[in-house]
Design a protein around this motif. Structure first.
Motif, PDB file in Angstrom:
ATOM      1  N   ASN A 171      28.112  21.807  21.571  1.00 30.32           N
ATOM      2  CA  ASN A 171      27.218  21.197  20.592  1.00 30.32           C
ATOM      3  C   ASN A 171      25.965  22.026  20.340  1.00 30.32           C
ATOM      4  O   ASN A 171      25.476  22.060  19.208  1.00 30.32           O
ATOM      5  N   ILE A 172      25.454  22.695  21.360  1.00 32.77           N
ATOM      6  CA  ILE A 172      24.266  23.515  21.112  1.00 32.77           C
ATOM      7  C   ILE A 172      24.640  24.744  20.300  1.00 32.77           C
ATOM      8  O   ILE A 172      23.843  25.254  19.503  1.00 32.77           O
ATOM      9  N   LYS A 173      25.888  25.234  20.475  1.00 34.25           N
ATOM     10  CA  LYS A 173      26.346  26.343  19.643  1.00 34.25           C
ATOM     11  C   LYS A 173      26.473  25.903  18.182  1.00 34.25           C
ATOM     12  O   LYS A 173      26.315  26.715  17.268  1.00 34.25           O
ATOM     13  N   LYS A 174      26.750  24.615  17.975  1.00 33.30           N
ATOM     14  CA  LYS A 174      26.853  24.060  16.622  1.00 33.30           C
ATOM     15  C   LYS A 174      25.510  23.505  16.135  1.00 33.30           C
ATOM     16  O   LYS A 174      25.449  22.889  15.066  1.00 33.30           O
ATOM     17  N   GLN A 176      23.930  21.015  17.186  1.00 32.38           N
ATOM     18  CA  GLN A 176      23.951  19.550  17.167  1.00 32.38           C
ATOM     19  C   GLN A 176      23.130  19.061  18.365  1.00 32.38           C
ATOM     20  O   GLN A 176      23.653  18.767  19.440  1.00 32.38           O
ATOM     21  N   LEU A 177      21.823  18.962  18.161  1.00 33.08           N
ATOM     22  CA  LEU A 177      20.896  18.777  19.277  1.00 33.08           C
ATOM     23  C   LEU A 177      21.026  17.424  19.961  1.00 33.08           C
ATOM     24  O   LEU A 177      20.917  17.335  21.190  1.00 33.08           O
ATOM     25  N   GLU A 178      21.243  16.362  19.200  1.00 32.55           N
ATOM     26  CA  GLU A 178      21.300  15.033  19.830  1.00 32.55           C
ATOM     27  C   GLU A 178      22.548  14.890  20.692  1.00 32.55           C
ATOM     28  O   GLU A 178      22.521  14.221  21.731  1.00 32.55           O
ATOM     29  N   GLN A 179      23.634  15.553  20.293  1.00 31.13           N
ATOM     30  CA  GLN A 179      24.837  15.530  21.119  1.00 31.13           C
ATOM     31  C   GLN A 179      24.683  16.432  22.349  1.00 31.13           C
ATOM     32  O   GLN A 179      25.188  16.111  23.433  1.00 31.13           O
ATOM     33  N   HIS A 180      23.997  17.537  22.183  1.00 37.84           N
ATOM     34  CA  HIS A 180      23.703  18.409  23.328  1.00 37.84           C
ATOM     35  C   HIS A 180      22.888  17.644  24.362  1.00 37.84           C
ATOM     36  O   HIS A 180      23.197  17.692  25.563  1.00 37.84           O
ATOM     37  N   ARG A 181      21.881  16.927  23.908  1.00 34.27           N
ATOM     38  CA  ARG A 181      21.057  16.117  24.810  1.00 34.27           C
ATOM     39  C   ARG A 181      21.900  15.074  25.524  1.00 34.27           C
ATOM     40  O   ARG A 181      21.811  14.906  26.752  1.00 34.27           O
ATOM     41  N   ALA A 182      22.721  14.360  24.766  1.00 30.14           N
ATOM     42  CA  ALA A 182      23.519  13.271  25.340  1.00 30.14           C
ATOM     43  C   ALA A 182      24.460  13.781  26.419  1.00 30.14           C
ATOM     44  O   ALA A 182      24.563  13.196  27.507  1.00 30.14           O
ATOM     45  N   TRP A 183      25.142  14.892  26.142  1.00 33.33           N
ATOM     46  CA  TRP A 183      26.126  15.381  27.104  1.00 33.33           C
ATOM     47  C   TRP A 183      25.497  16.068  28.302  1.00 33.33           C
ATOM     48  O   TRP A 183      26.048  16.029  29.408  1.00 33.33           O
ATOM     49  N   MET A 184      24.333  16.663  28.119  1.00 31.54           N
ATOM     50  CA  MET A 184      23.626  17.225  29.272  1.00 31.54           C
ATOM     51  C   MET A 184      23.123  16.103  30.185  1.00 31.54           C
ATOM     52  O   MET A 184      23.173  16.215  31.414  1.00 31.54           O
ATOM     53  N   LYS A 299      18.087  14.715  12.845  1.00 35.64           N
ATOM     54  CA  LYS A 299      17.435  15.204  11.627  1.00 35.64           C
ATOM     55  C   LYS A 299      17.037  16.669  11.777  1.00 35.64           C
ATOM     56  O   LYS A 299      17.143  17.448  10.826  1.00 35.64           O
ATOM     57  N   ILE A 300      16.589  17.028  12.972  1.00 30.71           N
ATOM     58  CA  ILE A 300      16.276  18.436  13.222  1.00 30.71           C
ATOM     59  C   ILE A 300      17.551  19.262  13.169  1.00 30.71           C
ATOM     60  O   ILE A 300      17.577  20.375  12.622  1.00 30.71           O
ATOM     61  N   SER A 301      18.643  18.710  13.717  1.00 27.76           N
ATOM     62  CA  SER A 301      19.937  19.400  13.670  1.00 27.76           C
ATOM     63  C   SER A 301      20.371  19.627  12.230  1.00 27.76           C
ATOM     64  O   SER A 301      20.859  20.716  11.873  1.00 27.76           O
ATOM     65  N   TYR A 302      20.191  18.617  11.409  1.00 24.03           N
ATOM     66  CA  TYR A 302      20.563  18.718   9.998  1.00 24.03           C
ATOM     67  C   TYR A 302      19.820  19.868   9.328  1.00 24.03           C
ATOM     68  O   TYR A 302      20.425  20.686   8.619  1.00 24.03           O
ATOM     69  N   GLN A 303      18.516  19.941   9.571  1.00 24.83           N
ATOM     70  CA  GLN A 303      17.711  20.981   8.943  1.00 24.83           C
ATOM     71  C   GLN A 303      18.137  22.374   9.427  1.00 24.83           C
ATOM     72  O   GLN A 303      18.275  23.308   8.633  1.00 24.83           O
ATOM     73  N   ARG A 304      18.373  22.504  10.725  1.00 23.93           N
ATOM     74  CA  ARG A 304      18.760  23.813  11.269  1.00 23.93           C
ATOM     75  C   ARG A 304      20.159  24.219  10.805  1.00 23.93           C
ATOM     76  O   ARG A 304      20.403  25.391  10.507  1.00 23.93           O
ATOM     77  N   GLN A 305      21.063  23.265  10.731  1.00 23.47           N
ATOM     78  CA  GLN A 305      22.416  23.571  10.265  1.00 23.47           C
ATOM     79  C   GLN A 305      22.417  23.913   8.780  1.00 23.47           C
ATOM     80  O   GLN A 305      23.179  24.775   8.333  1.00 23.47           O
ATOM     81  N   LEU A 306      21.557  23.243   8.033  1.00 23.83           N
ATOM     82  CA  LEU A 306      21.423  23.535   6.605  1.00 23.83           C
ATOM     83  C   LEU A 306      20.926  24.962   6.401  1.00 23.83           C
ATOM     84  O   LEU A 306      21.460  25.712   5.570  1.00 23.83           O
ATOM     85  N   GLU A 307      19.911  25.347   7.178  1.00 25.35           N
ATOM     86  CA  GLU A 307      19.361  26.698   7.076  1.00 25.35           C
ATOM     87  C   GLU A 307      20.367  27.751   7.538  1.00 25.35           C
ATOM     88  O   GLU A 307      20.352  28.884   7.049  1.00 25.35           O
ATOM     89  N   SER A 318      30.120  17.331  17.851  1.00 29.59           N
ATOM     90  CA  SER A 318      31.024  16.223  18.204  1.00 29.59           C
ATOM     91  C   SER A 318      30.399  14.885  17.863  1.00 29.59           C
ATOM     92  O   SER A 318      30.155  14.044  18.726  1.00 29.59           O
ATOM     93  N   THR A 319      30.145  14.677  16.578  1.00 26.62           N
ATOM     94  CA  THR A 319      29.547  13.428  16.115  1.00 26.62           C
ATOM     95  C   THR A 319      30.631  12.418  15.772  1.00 26.62           C
ATOM     96  O   THR A 319      31.756  12.780  15.431  1.00 26.62           O
ATOM     97  N   ALA A 320      30.266  11.139  15.847  1.00 26.79           N
ATOM     98  CA  ALA A 320      31.244  10.072  15.629  1.00 26.79           C
ATOM     99  C   ALA A 320      31.742  10.026  14.196  1.00 26.79           C
ATOM    100  O   ALA A 320      32.891   9.650  13.942  1.00 26.79           O
ATOM    101  N   ASP A 321      30.902  10.426  13.223  1.00 25.61           N
ATOM    102  CA  ASP A 321      31.337  10.384  11.824  1.00 25.61           C
ATOM    103  C   ASP A 321      32.222  11.577  11.477  1.00 25.61           C
ATOM    104  O   ASP A 321      32.836  11.605  10.414  1.00 25.61           O
TER     105      ASP A 321
END
Length: 350
Positions: A171-174, A176-184, A299-307, A318-321
């Motif tokens: 997730n951190i490679k993708k 996806q910060l909130e998932q990285h936090r959750a799994w860590m 939201k931070i993940s969204y901005q970074r992935q967009l950039e 690995s998001t539920a949606d």
């Protein structure tokens, strides 16, 4: 994590903010949870750094050092089987420093201001954790009796721990910060069950000592390590006239070393199972009770992935949606939902 903007409710809160704001915590409950759980892991590691002096402290292999720091009878297998000796050394020499360094990964000040340190330390923790888990699997057959329940829960804990670390890395490679936090959080809550299991094991051992009798089978070769001579061993365990035979030892913390070893062997497996269940449930409660932090990171993940040019910003990991049937996430829909819920709360308060 941003510092709190609301005025402090009282002098105590104002004082505590001066403690936790400088290290990056914006909310008191986050600091309290970090202090309890990371503090326990940090203290546990500090208390066991002396075990790295393996031959003199943990398991004096030539009997030149002091008494064993390992559990009663635990060093027998390490002294007689090179595979188990390699396994316990690999485990201790990697998981203790790895868990110690992991505590710093959860300090917001480091994570936000020293990103390179956080990243390098994270890879080091990951490598040490994998090596430490391999070592644990190598000794599962003999750890505290090495019963089937011990081997099974060791394997399960290894799978849960490594899977969580691997998913967090993905997730951190993708980004996806909130998932990285959750799994860590999941990974280290699972690993922390070893600390809780020690308390459960000791309490359980005391209970069965007074509520028995309970017995644990042991090899005569291991039982011999508790006696000064063969005559004394055979007097207590007649079956041990054959050194390759097995006998039973009564489980009692108030007896001798063999009785304490029997008590701890009987309760270790159950202690780890119960502790792992408590920690696995507890971390899910925590994650469910902190949706605001998850939303902020998404939201931070969204901005970074967009950039970064991701095709599906906001849900690259690995998001539920993306993997399940959750409603498709977007910053606009979440903002609208938050506004709607805020309006409902205002109407309810009128």
């Amino acid at each position: 994590m941003a510092a709190a903007t609301r005025p402090p409710a009282n002098a105590f809160v104002a004082t505590m903010r001066r403690v936790y704001n400088p290290i990056g915590f914006g909310k008191g409950y986050n600091f309290v949870l970090w202090f309890i759980f990371c503090g326990a892991l940090f203290g546990f590691c500090l208390a066991r750094f002396m075990y790295l002096d393996f031959g003199n402290v943990y398991c004096p292999l030539d009997d030149a050092g002091g008494p064993d720091s390992a559990g009663p009878g635990e060093c027998y297998s390490y002294r007689t089987h090179s595979v188990y000796l390699v396994g316990i050394k690999l485990h201790l020499f990697t998981i203790i420093p790895g868990a110690f360094l992991a505590c710093f990964q959860f300090v917001p000040f480091i994570r936000l201001n020293y990103i390179l340190v956080h990243r390098v330390n994270g890879y080091l923790v990951l490598l040490l954790s994998v090596a430490g888990t391999v070592g644990a699997l190598m000794i599962a057959r003999v750890a505290f009796g090495g019963g089937i329940e011990v081997q099974t829960v060791t394997g399960l804990l290894a799978i849960m721990f490594l899977f969580s670390l691997g998913t967090a890395l993905y997730n951190i490679k993708k980004l996806q910060l909130e998932q990285h936090r959750a799994w860590m959080l999941r990974a280290w809550f699972y690993a922390g069950s070893i600390i809780t299991s020690r308390m459960i094991m000791i309490i359980s051992a005391m209970i069965i000592s007074n509520d028995g009798p309970y017995y644990e089978p042991m090899s005569c070769a291991k039982l011999a390590t508790f006696y000064n001579n063969v005559t004394a061993l055979e007097a207590s365990h007649p079956a041990c006239v054959d050194p390759s035979a097995w006998s039973i030892a009564r489980a009692s913390m108030s007896g001798g070393a063999e009785n304490a070893a029997a008590s701890l062997s009987l309760t270790f497996g159950g202690g780890v199972w119960l502790a792992l269940a408590i920690h696995a449930i507890g971390v899910e409660f925590y994650l469910q009770l902190t949706p605001a932090e998850s939303e902020r990171l998404r939201k931070i993940s969204y901005q970074r992935q967009l950039e970064a040019g991701f095709s599906k910003p906001g849900r690259a990991g690995s998001t539920a949606d993306r993997l399940g049937d959750a409603i498709l996430w977007s910053p606009q829909s979440q903002s609208a939902t938050s506004t709607y819920l805020g309006e409902l709360a205002s109407e309810d308060g009128k």
